[in-house]
Scaffold this active site. Structure first.
Site, short mmCIF file in Angstrom:
data_model
loop_
_atom_site.label_atom_id
_atom_site.label_comp_id
_atom_site.label_asym_id
_atom_site.label_seq_id
_atom_site.Cartn_x
_atom_site.Cartn_y
_atom_site.Cartn_z
N ASP A 14 40.56 46.32 28.99
CA ASP A 14 40.30 45.48 30.15
C ASP A 14 39.39 46.28 31.09
OD1 ASP A 14 40.76 43.30 32.04
OD2 ASP A 14 41.89 44.81 33.15
N ARG B 170 40.04 33.05 27.59
CA ARG B 170 40.60 33.70 28.77
C ARG B 170 41.98 34.28 28.43
NH1 ARG B 170 40.38 34.11 34.26
NH2 ARG B 170 42.39 34.17 35.33
N LYS B 171 42.14 35.58 28.66
CA LYS B 171 43.45 36.19 28.44
C LYS B 171 44.48 35.53 29.36
CE LYS B 171 41.57 40.13 29.43
NZ LYS B 171 41.34 41.56 29.77
N TYR C 232 36.40 40.24 42.48
CA TYR C 232 35.11 39.56 42.31
C TYR C 232 33.95 40.50 42.62
CZ TYR C 232 38.48 35.78 42.53
OH TYR C 232 39.59 35.00 42.31
N ASP D 272 39.63 48.37 40.79
CA ASP D 272 39.51 46.92 40.96
C ASP D 272 39.07 46.55 42.37
OD1 ASP D 272 39.67 44.24 40.46
OD2 ASP D 272 41.79 44.11 41.00
N ASP E 48 38.66 45.78 34.87
CA ASP E 48 39.05 46.03 36.26
C ASP E 48 40.48 46.56 36.35
OD1 ASP E 48 36.58 45.00 37.06
OD2 ASP E 48 37.35 42.95 36.97
N GLN F 63 36.47 37.11 33.84
CA GLN F 63 35.64 37.13 35.04
C GLN F 63 35.51 35.71 35.58
OE1 GLN F 63 34.55 39.80 36.66
NE2 GLN F 63 35.45 41.19 35.15
#
Length: 499
Positions: free
Chosen positions: A332, A420-421, A343, A340, A334, A376
């Site tokens: 992964d 999407r996870k 956005y 992190d 972020d 994202q």
């Protein structure tokens, strides 16, 4: 160990070659710190006395029962007491200051460095071109990890269990050990000491006998995947071509017996073309004497079917071999690789998490492919443009090095996508692009969605909790996957194959 001495043992497996005497005499008179002990491992099946020269070296002889060099080296280092174990082949020639050079190579290495390689020199004839057998020996000089002269930290050998004794010949067992050392999180350092490996007489059909090594290649493929050659620094092998040549030869015989003359002639022509080209490539760099040309012609016809036979034999023998090591690590982005920032759209604000650079360097050194799988949703929400996302990802690679695949889901939570996870789409796409079995992938992330996506795809998951990871996600990961304290530990666990 202090600044002036080094605690090391020498282990020399032998089949009783006369060159062993010369090696021991050379070590006895060499300049530099003396070894704690020299353990000569007699790997002859038959008993009898092993003739050794009289030296001042503390030499011990143990027997390993003729089980091959991997088993002999294991017997040697397990009897040794030195902090470092210097493995030498019984037919090498060490320099007059070899102990001093070894000490220079080992002194100051940190605990993370498990081994030191030597530079191997193969003297070739100066008055003529080298033969095929001599060129084969000369390839030892460019081998990445070769135990003709290789020093390992004893604690590292113990940590990985030493040499894999399923390798019965002096072939591939050294590369396999080095890969496992790197997978355990260690580093192998290049040394500067120089050792000679002379060319010895090996008989006219040595190249045919050498095809037995294809069975060992099968074990490496089983353990480390189809791209195992890349992990040990080798170019693609000739087995696919040998298989085509063998198939053409077998087809010519089969068609001939069936009375299909035209098909038999076509197959025979293909076989002759492939065999002739193979022989010509082997003859061209050699001395081109009648004897050498004859040997190349005969052996070039025999090598393809023999190579295929040994590879098939190895595939069958090792079909159940362990393959716990991963072929790819997926991350992964972020809060796993970079700090992190919600956005994130400014590439200048990319900051790796502590330990990320070193952890990824270790994984790359072990030949493991790396990839990123990242949600994202800011793109779908209009908070990040695709150009800004590309700039941020480019900055990640500038700081952390290249990744073999980037799989990014730009969708929102309500879009119903399969990528999407916690959906498995990103992991499945990454495995497909890397050309690896998804079961040999490990996903490292900071949320329960990462672990769930890995499990759903059939990969292994490792959770590295952060302040934003919910307690129930950590609890579930402890039941279903693996939890690591930080990224460095996660990479070490993944590389070591910890379930």
């Amino acid at each position: 160990m202090n600044g002036h001495t080094i605690d090391y043992s020498i282990v020399i497996p032998t089949t009783g070659r006369d060159s062993l005497r010369l090696l021991l005499e050379s070590l006895d008179t060499a300049a530099g710190p003396r070894p704690r002990e020299v353990i000569v491992v007699d790997d002859r099946r038959s008993g009898g006395e092993l003739p050794l020269p009289e030296t001042l070296l503390p030499v011990r002889v143990i027997r390993s029962g003729g089980r091959g060099p991997a088993a002999a080296r294991n017997a040697g280092w397990r009897h040794a007491a030195g902090t470092w174990i210097a493995f030498l082949d019984d037919d090498v020639i060490t320099a007059s200051d070899w102990p001093a050079r070894l000490a220079d190579d080992l002194r100051g290495l940190d605990e993370q460095t498990a081994a030191s390689t030597a530079r191997i020199e193969v003297p070739l004839p100066e008055h003529r071109r080298p033969t095929d057998a001599e060129r084969g020996t000369a390839r030892l000089a460019t081998a990445r990890w070769i135990t003709a002269d290789m020093a390992y930290r004893r604690s590292a050998l113990a940590a990985v269990g030493g040499f894999d004794e399923r390798f019965p010949r002096a072939f591939r067992e050294d590369a396999d050990l080095a890969i496992r050392i790197c997978l355990a999180g260690y580093v192998i350092a290049p040394g500067q000491r120089l050792t000679r490996h002379p060319v010895r007489e090996s008989g006219p059909m040595a190249s045919v006998r050498a095809q037995r090594g294809n069975a060992d290649n099968a074990l490496l493929r089983r353990k480390y995947g189809a791209r195992w050659r890349q992990r040990i620094g080798e170019e693609a092998g000739l087995l696919p071509r040998h298989a085509l040549t063998t198939a053409a030869g077998a087809g010519a015989v089969a068609f001939g017996l069936a009375g299909r003359k035209r098909s038999a002639l076509v197959s025979a022509a293909v076989w002759a073309m492939l065999t002739g080209e193979f022989a010509a490539r082997r003859v061209a760099p050699g001395p081109r004497t009648p004897g050498e040309i004859g040997r190349m012609a005969v052996s070039s016809a025999l090598i393809p079917p023999v190579a295929c036979w040994h590879r098939l034999r190895g595939e069958l023998r090792h079909r159940n071999a362990s393959h716990a090591s991963p072929l790819a690590l997926l991350f992964d982005r972020d809060d796993t690789l970079i700090v992190d920032i919600p956005y994130l759209c400014d590439a200048d604000r990319v900051q790796p998490v502590p330990g990320a650079v070193d952890a990824l360097r270790l994984a790359r050194a072990a030949g493991i492919q790396l990839g990123i799988v990242s949600n994202q949703s800011g793109v779908a929400r209009g908070l990040i443009s695709r150009e800004q996302l590309a700039a941020v990802n480019s900055r990640v690679e500038e700081l952390l090095g290249p990744f073999a695949t980037w799989q990014v889901c730009p969708h929102g939570e309500g879009d119903g996508c399969a990528c999407r996870k916690p959906e498995p789409g990103l992991i499945l796409r990454a495995a497909a692009e890397l050309g690896v079995d998804v079961g040999r992938c490990v996903l490292i992330g900071d949320t329960g969605a990462d672990v769930t996506a890995a499990t759903s795809a059939g990969a292994r998951g490792i959770l590295v909790p952060t302040a934003r990871t919910r307690p129930e996600e950590v609890h579930r990961a402890r039941q279903e996957a693996t939890v690591a304290h930080d990224l460095a530990e996660a990479v070490r666990l993944a590389m070591a194959g910890v379930p």
